[in-house]
Design an enzyme around this catalytic site. Structure first.
Site, PDB file in Angstrom:
ATOM      1  N   ARG A   1       0.877  -1.025   0.035  1.00 52.38           N
ATOM      2  CA  ARG A   1      -0.012  -0.173  -0.033  1.00 52.38           C
ATOM      3  C   ARG A   1       0.981   1.092  -0.116  1.00 52.38           C
ATOM      4  NH1 ARG A   1      -4.389   0.672   4.227  1.00 52.38           N
ATOM      5  NH2 ARG A   1      -5.222   2.339   2.938  1.00 52.38           N
TER       6      ARG A   1
ATOM      7  N   CYS B   1      -0.923   6.281   9.063  1.00 50.31           N
ATOM      8  CA  CYS B   1      -1.435   4.998   8.556  1.00 50.31           C
ATOM      9  C   CYS B   1      -2.568   5.272   7.502  1.00 50.31           C
ATOM     10  CB  CYS B   1      -1.927   4.106   9.405  1.00 50.31           C
ATOM     11  SG  CYS B   1      -2.985   4.516  10.599  1.00 50.31           S
TER      12      CYS B   1
END
Length: 289
Positions: free
Chosen positions: A179, A247
């Protein structure tokens, strides 16, 4: 201020029934928001109170926020009172994902000056150790000694934007490497990461049993990460004060904050909007061109 971090299953077991002990069950599943409550009802640590990360550890998402913005200070103060938390409480939080979600509760509570620790290994470790579980839901007396909530460890989007000029912060992204690299994005409209960020997947803090790695191993890995590009001395508090964690939505970033404090690195700051807010910013920028 030294921040408490982890507690073992044996330590928690010895504290059960204590007058000031408050145990919070933070099990959460992003793809099934009702599952946490279901597994709590099936079994939990005696005396534990179920906490819904999506509604109690987060406010309502808007077009301007990330997926899990912090709740309003007054609302979180009321929430703490409803869990029976007062300034003398000894709080333990746990989940079943190696602390990935319990760390968010820990981070939110620790910055209120409360004594809070994450159960190392969480509910799976509790079960492996054959400790007692229950289906009984505790009766919780409302705390009359309310906590005045503030979020001094919160970093806002505008601070991240201004950082491109000031270079005040070193950003650390807790998402998995694919990611971070923009190779896999099934949550947000834009893939990638904030320019200049380092990548430390939170799962790298754990061993195969989802228990935290040894302090020696963690400290060595953080030292390598921070020395590789920024030559940060992890023993120097003024040097590590520039670290800001993020995050996907400001949840698992707290796991890296916890891990750093476990090895004596004074980490605190989280950009809670994280990639889910930053991706919205990127979309607006693309639409305006």
């Amino acid at each position: 201020m030294t921040i408490k971090t982890l507690i073992s299953v044996d330590e928690l077991s010895s504290l059960l029934g204590g007058r000031d002990l408050v145990v919070l069950d933070c099990r959460f599943y992003l793809t099934d928001l009702e599952k946490g409550a279901r597994v709590y009802q099936e079994s939990h640590i005696p005396g534990a109170i179920f906490v819904d990360l999506h509604t109690q550890l987060a406010g309502t998402e808007t077009e301007f926020t990330g997926r899990h913005p912090l709740p309003l200070e007054v609302e979180f103060s009321e929430q703490l009172a409803s869990w029976g938390i007062d300034p003398n409480s000894q709080i333990v939080v746990y989940d079943d994902m190696g602390g990935a979600f319990a760390a968010r509760a820990w981070w939110m509570l620790a910055q209120q000056g409360l004594s809070v620790r994450v159960l190392d290994g969480g509910f799976p470790e509790w079960r492996r150790s054959e400790k007692q579980v229950t289906v009984d839901v505790p009766d919780v007396a409302l705390s009359k000694d309310k906590i005045e909530v503030s979020y001094p460890w919160l970093i806002q989007e505008d601070q991240i934007v201004s950082n491109f000029e000031s270079n005040q912060y070193i950003l650390i992204d807790a998402r998995m490497q694919d990611r971070f690299n923009g190779e896999n994005e099934n949550m947000d409209p834009v893939a990638g990461h904030i320019p200049g960020a380092l990548n430390r997947p939170f799962f790298d803090n754990l061993n195969e049993q989802q228990v935290f790695k040894s302090e020696e191993q963690l400290k060595g890995e953080f030292e390598v990460l921070l020395n590789a590009e920024h030559n940060v001395d992890i023993e120097d508090s003024s040097s590590v004060s520039s670290l800001v964690h993020y995050c996907g939505s400001g949840v698992t970033a707290c796991h890296n904050v916890l891990a750093m404090n476990q090895v004596g690195i004074e980490a605190k700051y989280v950009y809670v909007g994280s990639w889910s807010q930053w991706a919205k910013r990127m979309v607006k920028m693309m639409e305006s061109h």
